[in-house]
Design a protein around this motif. Sequence first.
Motif, short mmCIF file in Angstrom:
data_model
loop_
_atom_site.label_atom_id
_atom_site.label_comp_id
_atom_site.label_asym_id
_atom_site.label_seq_id
_atom_site.Cartn_x
_atom_site.Cartn_y
_atom_site.Cartn_z
N ARG A 56 34.87 48.86 -31.22
CA ARG A 56 34.67 49.54 -32.50
C ARG A 56 36.01 49.54 -33.21
NH1 ARG A 56 33.10 55.83 -33.86
NH2 ARG A 56 34.30 55.87 -35.80
N VAL A 57 35.99 49.23 -34.49
CA VAL A 57 37.21 49.21 -35.28
C VAL A 57 36.97 50.04 -36.54
CG1 VAL A 57 38.89 47.79 -36.51
CG2 VAL A 57 37.82 46.92 -34.43
N PRO A 65 32.56 52.60 -39.53
CA PRO A 65 33.23 51.80 -38.49
C PRO A 65 32.62 50.40 -38.43
CG PRO A 65 31.67 53.32 -37.50
CD PRO A 65 31.69 53.62 -38.97
N TRP A 66 33.38 49.47 -37.91
CA TRP A 66 32.92 48.11 -37.69
C TRP A 66 32.75 47.92 -36.19
CZ3 TRP A 66 32.15 44.48 -41.55
CH2 TRP A 66 32.57 44.88 -42.83
N PRO A 80 26.60 42.78 -42.28
CA PRO A 80 27.00 42.73 -40.87
C PRO A 80 26.77 44.06 -40.15
CG PRO A 80 28.91 42.60 -42.33
CD PRO A 80 27.72 42.62 -43.19
N VAL A 81 26.17 43.97 -38.97
CA VAL A 81 26.01 45.10 -38.06
C VAL A 81 27.03 44.94 -36.95
CG1 VAL A 81 24.44 46.26 -36.44
CG2 VAL A 81 23.56 45.33 -38.61
N VAL A 82 27.17 43.70 -36.44
CA VAL A 82 28.17 43.36 -35.44
C VAL A 82 28.90 42.12 -35.95
CG1 VAL A 82 28.62 42.69 -33.04
CG2 VAL A 82 26.72 44.25 -33.57
N VAL A 83 30.22 42.20 -35.99
CA VAL A 83 31.05 41.07 -36.42
C VAL A 83 31.38 40.24 -35.18
CG1 VAL A 83 33.25 40.41 -37.48
CG2 VAL A 83 32.05 42.43 -38.30
N LEU A 84 31.14 38.94 -35.25
CA LEU A 84 31.45 38.04 -34.14
C LEU A 84 32.94 38.09 -33.85
CD1 LEU A 84 30.47 35.86 -32.16
CD2 LEU A 84 30.86 34.19 -33.99
N ARG A 85 33.30 38.21 -32.58
CA ARG A 85 34.70 38.40 -32.18
C ARG A 85 35.61 37.22 -32.54
NH1 ARG A 85 34.14 37.84 -25.63
NH2 ARG A 85 33.22 35.79 -25.67
N THR A 87 35.53 35.57 -35.48
CA THR A 87 35.70 35.44 -36.92
C THR A 87 37.14 35.79 -37.30
OG1 THR A 87 35.06 37.72 -37.38
CG2 THR A 87 33.29 36.05 -37.40
N PRO A 88 37.62 35.28 -38.41
CA PRO A 88 38.98 35.61 -38.85
C PRO A 88 39.20 37.12 -39.02
CG PRO A 88 38.17 33.73 -40.10
CD PRO A 88 37.02 34.24 -39.28
N LEU A 89 38.19 37.83 -39.49
CA LEU A 89 38.32 39.27 -39.68
C LEU A 89 38.52 39.98 -38.34
CD1 LEU A 89 38.30 41.62 -41.67
CD2 LEU A 89 35.81 41.65 -41.50
N ALA A 90 37.69 39.68 -37.35
CA ALA A 90 37.82 40.31 -36.03
C ALA A 90 39.14 39.92 -35.37
CB ALA A 90 36.65 39.91 -35.14
N LYS A 91 39.54 38.67 -35.49
CA LYS A 91 40.82 38.23 -34.91
C LYS A 91 41.98 39.00 -35.53
CE LYS A 91 39.56 33.53 -33.59
NZ LYS A 91 39.81 32.11 -33.85
N LYS A 92 41.92 39.21 -36.84
CA LYS A 92 42.98 39.95 -37.53
C LYS A 92 43.06 41.37 -36.97
CE LYS A 92 44.28 41.65 -42.08
NZ LYS A 92 45.34 41.03 -42.78
N TRP A 93 41.91 42.01 -36.78
CA TRP A 93 41.91 43.36 -36.22
C TRP A 93 42.47 43.38 -34.81
CZ3 TRP A 93 36.20 44.21 -37.95
CH2 TRP A 93 36.16 44.53 -39.31
N PHE A 94 42.12 42.38 -34.00
CA PHE A 94 42.58 42.36 -32.61
C PHE A 94 44.06 42.00 -32.49
CE2 PHE A 94 38.00 41.56 -31.09
CZ PHE A 94 37.80 42.92 -30.89
N GLU A 95 44.62 41.37 -33.51
CA GLU A 95 46.06 41.07 -33.49
C GLU A 95 46.90 42.30 -33.82
OE1 GLU A 95 46.42 37.80 -36.21
OE2 GLU A 95 45.56 36.38 -34.79
N ALA A 96 46.28 43.32 -34.41
CA ALA A 96 47.00 44.56 -34.71
C ALA A 96 47.36 45.25 -33.40
CB ALA A 96 46.11 45.46 -35.56
N HIS A 97 48.42 46.04 -33.45
CA HIS A 97 48.80 46.83 -32.27
C HIS A 97 49.32 48.19 -32.71
CE1 HIS A 97 52.98 45.56 -33.01
NE2 HIS A 97 52.47 44.37 -33.21
#
Length: 150
Positions: A56-57, A65-66, A80-85, A87-97
């Motif tokens: 969840r993001v 929430p996403w 979107p209900v679930v964003v594919l992991r 996708t550029p958007l999900a990757k951007k979120w996962f690169e955050a720390h």
Amino acid sequence: MDHAYDRYGTRLAEMTDGSVARASASGKDGIANRREAEERAAAYGGRGGESLVISRVDVRDEPRPWYVGRRGVRDAENEPVVVLRTTPLAKKWFEAHQDAPGVVVLQRRLRCAQRVVEDYSDEISVPGVPSGMPSEAGTEAERLRVASPR
């Protein structure tokens, strides 16, 4: 989670029933079309028993929430209900720390057994910033969502 799984089940049923039935025309082309439709449905449905949703993001200036997962899932209005992991958007979120969260206010990894969240851990939690803040037109996530293919 229930809404995501319900929409996922609906989409899978549409792919296996509707697409396969339409591809069942007579002749060689019909057989090839049916096989292709069955392969697409199997690829979409094949999670190997893994949970659909993995994270969840919460994003600054977004009203909801996403959810990120192993399959992209959309509702009846194609939102979107679930964003594919991947996708550029999900990757951007996962690169955050935690030290540089960017627009991410909360990044929660979920450990699920199908529809049931068994455990979670917060990888990013920005103190003092409430999640689910009202959306403003033109936020970064909205621009990325509009720019991503549907």
